[in-house]
Design a protein around this motif. Sequence first.
Motif, short mmCIF file in Angstrom:
data_model
loop_
_atom_site.label_atom_id
_atom_site.label_comp_id
_atom_site.label_asym_id
_atom_site.label_seq_id
_atom_site.Cartn_x
_atom_site.Cartn_y
_atom_site.Cartn_z
N TYR A 140 0.92 -1.05 -0.07
CA TYR A 140 0.10 -0.18 0.01
C TYR A 140 0.90 1.28 0.00
CZ TYR A 140 -4.35 -2.41 0.53
OH TYR A 140 -5.32 -3.36 0.68
N THR A 141 0.89 2.14 -1.11
CA THR A 141 2.03 3.16 -1.31
C THR A 141 1.06 4.45 -1.15
OG1 THR A 141 1.39 2.93 -3.76
CG2 THR A 141 3.15 1.44 -2.82
N GLY A 142 -0.06 4.54 -1.07
CA GLY A 142 -0.86 5.90 -1.19
C GLY A 142 -0.15 6.75 0.02
N PRO A 143 -0.76 8.02 0.11
CA PRO A 143 -0.68 8.66 1.23
C PRO A 143 -1.36 8.30 2.61
CG PRO A 143 -1.45 10.02 -0.58
CD PRO A 143 -1.53 8.67 -0.84
N LEU A 144 -0.97 8.61 3.68
CA LEU A 144 -1.54 8.19 5.07
C LEU A 144 -1.95 9.40 5.85
CD1 LEU A 144 -1.82 5.58 6.51
CD2 LEU A 144 0.52 6.02 7.65
N PHE A 145 -3.07 9.10 6.16
CA PHE A 145 -3.95 10.14 6.92
C PHE A 145 -4.51 9.58 8.40
CE2 PHE A 145 -3.87 12.11 2.93
CZ PHE A 145 -4.04 13.42 2.90
N VAL A 146 -4.45 10.23 9.60
CA VAL A 146 -5.18 9.94 10.66
C VAL A 146 -6.30 10.68 11.07
CG1 VAL A 146 -3.09 8.94 11.79
CG2 VAL A 146 -3.54 11.28 11.88
N MET A 147 -7.26 9.97 11.40
CA MET A 147 -8.79 10.39 11.61
C MET A 147 -9.01 9.98 13.18
SD MET A 147 -12.09 10.32 9.15
CE MET A 147 -13.81 10.96 9.87
N GLY A 148 -9.85 10.97 13.75
CA GLY A 148 -10.38 10.68 15.08
C GLY A 148 -11.76 11.02 15.43
N ARG A 149 -12.64 10.28 15.96
CA ARG A 149 -13.98 10.88 16.21
C ARG A 149 -14.09 10.87 17.64
NH1 ARG A 149 -19.30 11.01 16.29
NH2 ARG A 149 -20.16 9.35 17.36
N SER A 150 -14.59 11.95 18.19
CA SER A 150 -15.00 11.94 19.59
C SER A 150 -13.85 11.73 20.64
CB SER A 150 -16.32 10.80 19.82
OG SER A 150 -16.72 11.32 21.17
N LEU A 151 -13.87 10.65 21.35
CA LEU A 151 -12.69 10.00 22.05
C LEU A 151 -11.41 9.71 21.18
CD1 LEU A 151 -11.38 8.96 24.74
CD2 LEU A 151 -12.28 6.86 24.14
N GLY A 152 -11.81 9.42 19.97
CA GLY A 152 -10.59 8.93 19.09
C GLY A 152 -9.90 10.18 18.77
N SER A 153 -10.52 11.33 18.73
CA SER A 153 -9.81 12.60 18.40
C SER A 153 -8.64 12.62 19.14
CB SER A 153 -10.56 14.07 18.44
OG SER A 153 -11.08 13.91 19.92
#
Length: 363
Positions: free
Chosen positions: A202-215
């Motif tokens: 997997y060679t695509g760009p990498l993003f992190v995302m969080g919702r509520s507590l996951g933020s």
Amino acid sequence: MPWADRLLLTAACKAVRFNRSVVLPGTASLYKTNRRVHGRLCIPEHFCKGVVLLVISTLLFIENTRVLAQQSTIQTPQLLLTLMDRPEITNVLFHPVQVARNTPPQGAVDIDVSVAEDVTIACRLYSADPTAPTIVFFHGNGEIIPDYDTIGPMYVRERLNFLVTEYRGYGWSTGMPLTSTLLPDSNTVFLSLRQWLSDHAYTGPLFVMGRSLGSACAIDVAVNHSELVDGLIIESGFAKTLPLAVVLGVDLAQLGISEEQTFNNSAKIATFTKPTYILHGQYDQLIQLWQAETLHAQCDAKQKELQVVPRADHNSIIAVAGPLYFQEIRKFIEKATGTAPDWRELRRQFKARQKQAAENHDR
């Protein structure tokens, strides 16, 4: 050090080296005998060295102060978070639901990550294409992976890989959820997943995302590994832990816990400079809108955006926004990675959608 300060410092140093005069701002009231060249104030040679030394020392002092301030706020040590490992806190912070592992939807794959002895965190990848961008997602405190079995494919339709992670004691993950292990686990899981993606081409760009507590998890990972991520996405996130805890029914201040001893999201995001996208419901009563506004204001990214979803509350952003939710996230990622189509391509896409809609209507 800001580029303007660097430019001024470079000019000043060159002036001393070659015994030249240097034009500096804000010095007109200091010297009555200075002459003007082409309308600008020019400091004679015998004043240069003293002024340059003052400029250098001032800039170095400002830079050192900024670095020390960042170092004191970037990380929330695990030792501090153990102060929140109290039942009266963890009982409102975590709502784990344990279920047996279900069968992944078509195109999805399960990944298990070991974070400690006899503790495994479950993850699930909804895969669009190995070359597509990947979002590592940390969910809310009352959710589990199967809740995203209908949402993951919607990301896939936008040609985005969506990788959901669990917490200790959630779903079929083992262990017990604790505040002190939440962020260290998140960083371990992120690094392990990144390695898994690399091993599987997997060679695509990498993003992190969080919702509520996951933020809190997403912000901590993004700050600690900013060189490995291409951007940060926050949905229904919080900047300040103490006010949120009061809403949940716990007064952390009365327990002797300060904001710096919690997740400290607002201080952390102030050090993050990569593209950032923040989504929040207009009528979120659990994590009120001012929390998202604070995250947006504190974030140090040049490319940052706050998207308020009208009429949405804490748990209804996707239901209210519909397909636009996923389309806007894709557009943010395209802007962040420089792959957004130009107006000609957008026009072609629009005409193709019109043609498809007409064909569907004729049927």
